[in-house]
Design a protein around this motif. Structure first.
Motif, PDB file in Angstrom:
ATOM      1  N   ASP A  85       0.830  -1.210   0.000  1.00 51.17           N
ATOM      2  CA  ASP A  85       0.000   0.000   0.000  1.00 51.17           C
ATOM      3  C   ASP A  85       0.866   1.262   0.000  1.00 51.17           C
ATOM      4  O   ASP A  85       0.541   2.250  -0.659  1.00 51.17           O
ATOM      5  CB  ASP A  85      -0.949   0.030   1.199  1.00 51.17           C
ATOM      6  CG  ASP A  85      -2.136  -0.894   1.028  1.00 51.17           C
ATOM      7  OD1 ASP A  85      -2.402  -1.351  -0.107  1.00 51.17           O
ATOM      8  OD2 ASP A  85      -2.811  -1.161   2.042  1.00 51.17           O
ATOM      9  N   TYR A  86       1.959   1.222   0.746  1.00 48.76           N
ATOM     10  CA  TYR A  86       2.884   2.354   0.757  1.00 48.76           C
ATOM     11  C   TYR A  86       3.435   2.595  -0.648  1.00 48.76           C
ATOM     12  O   TYR A  86       3.487   3.728  -1.128  1.00 48.76           O
ATOM     13  CB  TYR A  86       4.027   2.097   1.741  1.00 48.76           C
ATOM     14  CG  TYR A  86       5.013   3.243   1.782  1.00 48.76           C
ATOM     15  CD1 TYR A  86       4.845   4.289   2.678  1.00 48.76           C
ATOM     16  CD2 TYR A  86       6.085   3.300   0.893  1.00 48.76           C
ATOM     17  CE1 TYR A  86       5.737   5.350   2.708  1.00 48.76           C
ATOM     18  CE2 TYR A  86       6.975   4.359   0.907  1.00 48.76           C
ATOM     19  CZ  TYR A  86       6.794   5.381   1.810  1.00 48.76           C
ATOM     20  OH  TYR A  86       7.669   6.437   1.819  1.00 48.76           O
ATOM     21  N   ILE A  87       3.831   1.522  -1.317  1.00 49.36           N
ATOM     22  CA  ILE A  87       4.369   1.648  -2.673  1.00 49.36           C
ATOM     23  C   ILE A  87       3.295   2.152  -3.629  1.00 49.36           C
ATOM     24  O   ILE A  87       3.570   3.011  -4.482  1.00 49.36           O
ATOM     25  CB  ILE A  87       4.978   0.316  -3.145  1.00 49.36           C
ATOM     26  CG1 ILE A  87       6.175  -0.057  -2.261  1.00 49.36           C
ATOM     27  CG2 ILE A  87       5.398   0.399  -4.618  1.00 49.36           C
ATOM     28  CD1 ILE A  87       6.732  -1.457  -2.494  1.00 49.36           C
ATOM     29  N   PHE A  88       2.061   1.669  -3.485  1.00 45.85           N
ATOM     30  CA  PHE A  88       0.959   2.160  -4.333  1.00 45.85           C
ATOM     31  C   PHE A  88       0.764   3.661  -4.129  1.00 45.85           C
ATOM     32  O   PHE A  88       0.561   4.410  -5.093  1.00 45.85           O
ATOM     33  CB  PHE A  88      -0.348   1.435  -4.024  1.00 45.85           C
ATOM     34  CG  PHE A  88      -0.388  -0.011  -4.442  1.00 45.85           C
ATOM     35  CD1 PHE A  88       0.565  -0.560  -5.291  1.00 45.85           C
ATOM     36  CD2 PHE A  88      -1.397  -0.839  -3.981  1.00 45.85           C
ATOM     37  CE1 PHE A  88       0.512  -1.894  -5.678  1.00 45.85           C
ATOM     38  CE2 PHE A  88      -1.471  -2.165  -4.369  1.00 45.85           C
ATOM     39  CZ  PHE A  88      -0.521  -2.697  -5.210  1.00 45.85           C
ATOM     40  N   ASN A  89       0.800   4.117  -2.888  1.00 45.46           N
ATOM     41  CA  ASN A  89       0.641   5.549  -2.615  1.00 45.46           C
ATOM     42  C   ASN A  89       1.795   6.358  -3.194  1.00 45.46           C
ATOM     43  O   ASN A  89       1.592   7.456  -3.717  1.00 45.46           O
ATOM     44  CB  ASN A  89       0.509   5.801  -1.110  1.00 45.46           C
ATOM     45  CG  ASN A  89      -0.828   5.349  -0.579  1.00 45.46           C
ATOM     46  OD1 ASN A  89      -1.826   5.351  -1.291  1.00 45.46           O
ATOM     47  ND2 ASN A  89      -0.857   4.938   0.668  1.00 45.46           N
ATOM     48  N   ASN A 117      -3.443  -8.286  -4.981  1.00 51.16           N
ATOM     49  CA  ASN A 117      -3.204  -6.852  -4.940  1.00 51.16           C
ATOM     50  C   ASN A 117      -3.175  -6.218  -6.322  1.00 51.16           C
ATOM     51  O   ASN A 117      -2.635  -5.116  -6.489  1.00 51.16           O
ATOM     52  CB  ASN A 117      -1.927  -6.561  -4.153  1.00 51.16           C
ATOM     53  CG  ASN A 117      -2.152  -6.736  -2.668  1.00 51.16           C
ATOM     54  OD1 ASN A 117      -2.798  -5.902  -2.046  1.00 51.16           O
ATOM     55  ND2 ASN A 117      -1.667  -7.825  -2.110  1.00 51.16           N
ATOM     56  N   GLY A 118      -3.777  -6.898  -7.306  1.00 57.77           N
ATOM     57  CA  GLY A 118      -4.010  -6.290  -8.609  1.00 57.77           C
ATOM     58  C   GLY A 118      -2.926  -6.464  -9.648  1.00 57.77           C
ATOM     59  O   GLY A 118      -2.996  -5.848 -10.722  1.00 57.77           O
ATOM     60  N   PHE A 119      -1.927  -7.287  -9.388  1.00 52.25           N
ATOM     61  CA  PHE A 119      -0.878  -7.534 -10.373  1.00 52.25           C
ATOM     62  C   PHE A 119      -1.316  -8.632 -11.339  1.00 52.25           C
ATOM     63  O   PHE A 119      -2.015  -9.563 -10.951  1.00 52.25           O
ATOM     64  CB  PHE A 119       0.431  -7.955  -9.697  1.00 52.25           C
ATOM     65  CG  PHE A 119       1.160  -6.842  -9.022  1.00 52.25           C
ATOM     66  CD1 PHE A 119       2.222  -6.203  -9.643  1.00 52.25           C
ATOM     67  CD2 PHE A 119       0.792  -6.415  -7.753  1.00 52.25           C
ATOM     68  CE1 PHE A 119       2.902  -5.170  -9.017  1.00 52.25           C
ATOM     69  CE2 PHE A 119       1.468  -5.394  -7.114  1.00 52.25           C
ATOM     70  CZ  PHE A 119       2.524  -4.764  -7.749  1.00 52.25           C
ATOM     71  N   SER A 120      -0.873  -8.510 -12.577  1.00 57.10           N
ATOM     72  CA  SER A 120      -1.148  -9.507 -13.614  1.00 57.10           C
ATOM     73  C   SER A 120       0.174 -10.054 -14.131  1.00 57.10           C
ATOM     74  O   SER A 120       1.170  -9.335 -14.207  1.00 57.10           O
ATOM     75  CB  SER A 120      -1.902  -8.878 -14.791  1.00 57.10           C
ATOM     76  OG  SER A 120      -3.109  -8.326 -14.359  1.00 57.10           O
ATOM     77  N   GLU A 121       0.152 -11.307 -14.537  1.00 55.04           N
ATOM     78  CA  GLU A 121       1.325 -11.917 -15.157  1.00 55.04           C
ATOM     79  C   GLU A 121       1.453 -11.379 -16.575  1.00 55.04           C
ATOM     80  O   GLU A 121       0.488 -11.422 -17.339  1.00 55.04           O
ATOM     81  CB  GLU A 121       1.190 -13.429 -15.187  1.00 55.04           C
ATOM     82  CG  GLU A 121       1.135 -14.053 -13.814  1.00 55.04           C
ATOM     83  CD  GLU A 121       0.905 -15.553 -13.853  1.00 55.04           C
ATOM     84  OE1 GLU A 121       1.356 -16.207 -14.821  1.00 55.04           O
ATOM     85  OE2 GLU A 121       0.272 -16.067 -12.918  1.00 55.04           O
ATOM     86  N   ILE A 122       2.640 -10.873 -16.927  1.00 51.53           N
ATOM     87  CA  ILE A 122       2.819 -10.327 -18.278  1.00 51.53           C
ATOM     88  C   ILE A 122       3.879 -11.062 -19.087  1.00 51.53           C
ATOM     89  O   ILE A 122       3.928 -10.921 -20.308  1.00 51.53           O
ATOM     90  CB  ILE A 122       3.132  -8.816 -18.254  1.00 51.53           C
ATOM     91  CG1 ILE A 122       4.423  -8.521 -17.502  1.00 51.53           C
ATOM     92  CG2 ILE A 122       1.950  -8.028 -17.694  1.00 51.53           C
ATOM     93  CD1 ILE A 122       4.937  -7.107 -17.668  1.00 51.53           C
TER      94      ILE A 122
END
Length: 144
Positions: A85-89, A117-122
């Motif tokens: 969350d800190y990194i997202f902010n 936490n919303g990450f997708s494999e790319i």
């Protein structure tokens, strides 16, 4: 509580967390280099006793953030969520369009955590770790 740090005194605490993690390899010397490098951010999570129970090392390469390490100990106390969350902010504050990271495909707990936490494999890097296990490249994008 999360802090950005630049003091060598936390190196031992971070290193002790590294030693308890099967998926992170980083020396004390490299931890010091990250702390002292103006391009990297080292963030620590403190518990109620002001002991370090987690950390992240990442850098902003506008318009992206690249996460190098996130680790907590003990696990499953919500510390990782506070760190991410800190990194997202930080990403929102700096108008970052995406956050990327890589992890060992065998690290199923981390894979689940990042997906939640919303990450997708790319992408996949075949036999990336010691010519054995694959690396998964993950990304979370932001639209402003």
């Amino acid at each position: 509580m999360l802090k950005i740090i630049n003091k060598d005194t936390v190196v031992d605490y971070i290193y002790n967390i590294v030693l308890k993690n099967n998926y992170i390899t980083i020396s004390k010397d490299n931890i010091i280099k990250y702390i002292n490098d103006k391009y990297h951010k080292v963030v620590v999570k403190l518990d109620s006793n002001n002991s370090i129970v987690g950390f992240a090392i990442y850098f902003i390469l506008y318009p992206e953030i690249d996460i190098l390490f996130i680790a907590t100990y003990p696990n499953n106390n919500g510390y990782g969520r506070e760190i991410i969350d800190y990194i997202f902010n930080d990403a929102k504050k700096n108008k970052i369009s995406s956050i990327k990271l890589e992890l060992d495909i065998t690290n199923t707990k981390a894979l689940s955590f990042y997906k939640k936490n919303g990450f997708s494999e790319i992408a996949i890097r075949k036999k990336y770790y010691n010519n054995k296990s694959d690396a998964i490249i993950m990304e979370k994008t932001f639209i402003y």
